[in-house]
Design an enzyme around this catalytic site. Sequence first.
Site, PDB file in Angstrom:
ATOM      1  N   GLY A 139      13.906 -16.941   9.596  1.00 53.93           N
ATOM      2  CA  GLY A 139      15.297 -16.302   9.894  1.00 53.93           C
ATOM      3  C   GLY A 139      15.616 -15.246   8.603  1.00 53.93           C
ATOM      4  N   ALA A 140      15.522 -14.161   9.076  1.00 53.10           N
ATOM      5  CA  ALA A 140      15.981 -12.853   8.139  1.00 53.10           C
ATOM      6  C   ALA A 140      16.894 -13.211   7.127  1.00 53.10           C
ATOM      7  CB  ALA A 140      15.926 -11.607   8.630  1.00 53.10           C
ATOM      8  N   ASN A 184      17.676  -3.077  10.092  1.00 54.58           N
ATOM      9  CA  ASN A 184      16.749  -4.052  10.875  1.00 54.58           C
ATOM     10  C   ASN A 184      17.098  -3.890  12.537  1.00 54.58           C
ATOM     11  OD1 ASN A 184      15.508  -6.206  10.878  1.00 54.58           O
ATOM     12  ND2 ASN A 184      16.860  -7.511  10.056  1.00 54.58           N
ATOM     13  N   LYS A 241      12.252   1.560   2.374  1.00 52.01           N
ATOM     14  CA  LYS A 241      11.127   0.727   2.402  1.00 52.01           C
ATOM     15  C   LYS A 241       9.735   1.045   3.141  1.00 52.01           C
ATOM     16  CE  LYS A 241      14.053  -2.391   3.867  1.00 52.01           C
ATOM     17  NZ  LYS A 241      14.355  -3.645   4.530  1.00 52.01           N
ATOM     18  N   ALA A 287       7.953   2.217  -1.895  1.00 51.91           N
ATOM     19  CA  ALA A 287       9.286   2.168  -1.692  1.00 51.91           C
ATOM     20  C   ALA A 287       9.819   3.417  -2.439  1.00 51.91           C
ATOM     21  CB  ALA A 287      10.186   0.796  -2.061  1.00 51.91           C
ATOM     22  N   GLY A 338      10.421  -7.335   3.971  1.00 53.90           N
ATOM     23  CA  GLY A 338      11.509  -6.371   3.631  1.00 53.90           C
ATOM     24  C   GLY A 338      12.909  -7.445   3.064  1.00 53.90           C
ATOM     25  N   ASP A 339      12.844  -8.603   3.609  1.00 54.44           N
ATOM     26  CA  ASP A 339      14.051  -9.401   3.072  1.00 54.44           C
ATOM     27  C   ASP A 339      13.911  -9.896   1.574  1.00 54.44           C
ATOM     28  OD1 ASP A 339      15.287  -9.379   5.806  1.00 54.44           O
ATOM     29  OD2 ASP A 339      13.712 -10.696   6.378  1.00 54.44           O
TER      30      ASP A 339
HETATM   31  P1  ATP Z   1       9.982  -6.754   7.427  1.00 57.74           P
HETATM   32  O1  ATP Z   1       8.676  -6.913   8.170  1.00 57.74           O
HETATM   33  O2  ATP Z   1      10.295  -8.032   6.617  1.00 57.74           O
HETATM   34  O3  ATP Z   1      11.079  -6.377   8.479  1.00 57.74           O
HETATM   35  P2  ATP Z   1      10.590  -4.189   6.396  1.00 57.74           P
HETATM   36  O4  ATP Z   1       9.929  -3.257   7.376  1.00 57.74           O
HETATM   37  O5  ATP Z   1      12.093  -4.369   5.996  1.00 57.74           O
HETATM   38  O6  ATP Z   1       9.876  -5.494   6.606  1.00 57.74           O
HETATM   39  P3  ATP Z   1       8.330  -3.452   4.493  1.00 57.74           P
HETATM   40  O7  ATP Z   1       8.598  -2.062   4.025  1.00 57.74           O
HETATM   41  O8  ATP Z   1       7.448  -4.147   5.441  1.00 57.74           O
HETATM   42  O9  ATP Z   1       9.934  -3.877   4.862  1.00 57.74           O
HETATM   43  O10 ATP Z   1       8.134  -4.243   3.161  1.00 57.74           O
HETATM   44  C1  ATP Z   1       9.392  -4.072   2.064  1.00 57.74           C
HETATM   45  C2  ATP Z   1       8.539  -3.912   0.598  1.00 57.74           C
HETATM   46  O11 ATP Z   1       7.831  -5.033   0.572  1.00 57.74           O
HETATM   47  C3  ATP Z   1       7.586  -2.631   0.631  1.00 57.74           C
HETATM   48  O12 ATP Z   1       8.588  -1.344   0.510  1.00 57.74           O
HETATM   49  C4  ATP Z   1       6.747  -2.713  -0.320  1.00 57.74           C
HETATM   50  O13 ATP Z   1       7.095  -2.610  -1.692  1.00 57.74           O
HETATM   51  C5  ATP Z   1       6.326  -4.378  -0.190  1.00 57.74           C
HETATM   52  N1  ATP Z   1       5.377  -4.625   0.767  1.00 57.74           N
HETATM   53  C6  ATP Z   1       5.325  -5.071   1.889  1.00 57.74           C
HETATM   54  N2  ATP Z   1       4.288  -4.865   2.400  1.00 57.74           N
HETATM   55  C7  ATP Z   1       3.457  -4.921   1.605  1.00 57.74           C
HETATM   56  C8  ATP Z   1       1.990  -5.105   1.347  1.00 57.74           C
HETATM   57  N3  ATP Z   1       1.146  -5.266   2.411  1.00 57.74           N
HETATM   58  N4  ATP Z   1       1.328  -4.915   0.284  1.00 57.74           N
HETATM   59  C9  ATP Z   1       2.158  -4.569  -0.839  1.00 57.74           C
HETATM   60  N5  ATP Z   1       3.403  -4.558  -0.787  1.00 57.74           N
HETATM   61  C10 ATP Z   1       4.042  -4.543   0.423  1.00 57.74           C
END
Ligand code: ATP
Length: 310
Positions: free
Chosen positions: A36-37, A167, A226, A232, A257-258
């Site tokens: 759960g996020a 989200n 992100k 990021a 992301g969380d």
């Molecule tokens: P979620 O799938 O949890 O909703 P999100 O889209 O909110 O994710 P992401 O951008 O996927 O967030 O991930 C958040 C951060 O985690 C990224 O900005 C990065 O810094 C890190 N991250 C995510 N995936 C990877 C990866 N495969 N390798 C390295 N760093 C990662």
Amino acid sequence: LGPTITFGEILVEIMATLPGHGFTEALDLRGPFPSGAPAIFISQCARLGGQAGIVGCVGDDDFGRLNTDRLRADGADVSAVAISPDLPTGTAFVRYRPDGGRDFVFNIAKSAAGQIAMTPEARALVARAGHLHVMGSAFAIPHLWAVLAKAIPAVKSRGGSVSLDPNLRKELMTPETSARLAQVVAQCDLLLPSGPELQLAAGLPDATEAEAVAALLQKVPEIVLKRGDQGATLFTREGRLDQAAFAVTEIDPTGAGDCFGAAYLTARRLGLAEPLRLAAAAGARNVTVLGPMEGAGTLQDLNQFIAARI
Ligand code: ATP
């Protein structure tokens, strides 16, 4: 300082051990894992040493106990996690596709999470909170939005801060969810979008990244975009700071992301060094471990993770 709090679903996730398509055949499964996020977010805040608490509702069952025991062990305040007398803890079955996509079977709509309410315990937690983290998925869930709509002004009026992880997917936007999104953006101190959520939060679906950021900075002082395995970027009115992703082998992308958002926020609230780098380490570390929040690290874990890569 007052704890960081959030509201929302506390679930378990059960995953297929091999990639494929769907759940239309008997599969070897792993789990249950706490998920759960909002729970992932609070677990990462607490593991980093920040005071953190969650308003939620679980069933009177092992899945609910698995989650609350885990969050309690992380150091989170679970006093406002109610136990439903009649509905079970929600479940999510996940199977990864060979191309990295995911197939889900959810049982959340008719789970205990549907009974989240402003109980006396929730009201007491809100009254202690120094920060409220809002998950945009709540905008489409009327009973959750009803409690958030009370909690946001309660936290803000006492000088507390608010963050938002939009989200939300474009296809799920309605005039109502758009209005709620705009209402929270207008009150938020930190925005943590990923991909096209930036444009959605700006209310400019066709804008470029730069246009959306410029519009949002008029309302929100701090935005962290992100970018998955591309890292990021922090945007403030003073400028921008880019953070590269740490190179890792991705085992399970759920929760990155969380963990990222929780680490960034907790580092900012506790005054830890280099919040953006710590957040990138938290997101990257979490994808290296099977289970949505099994890779959430302590400060020592994250510092070791960083030290091994620079
Ligand atoms: P979620 O799938 O949890 O909703 P999100 O889209 O909110 O994710 P992401 O951008 O996927 O967030 O991930 C958040 C951060 O985690 C990224 O900005 C990065 O810094 C890190 N991250 C995510 N995936 C990877 C990866 N495969 N390798 C390295 N760093 C990662």
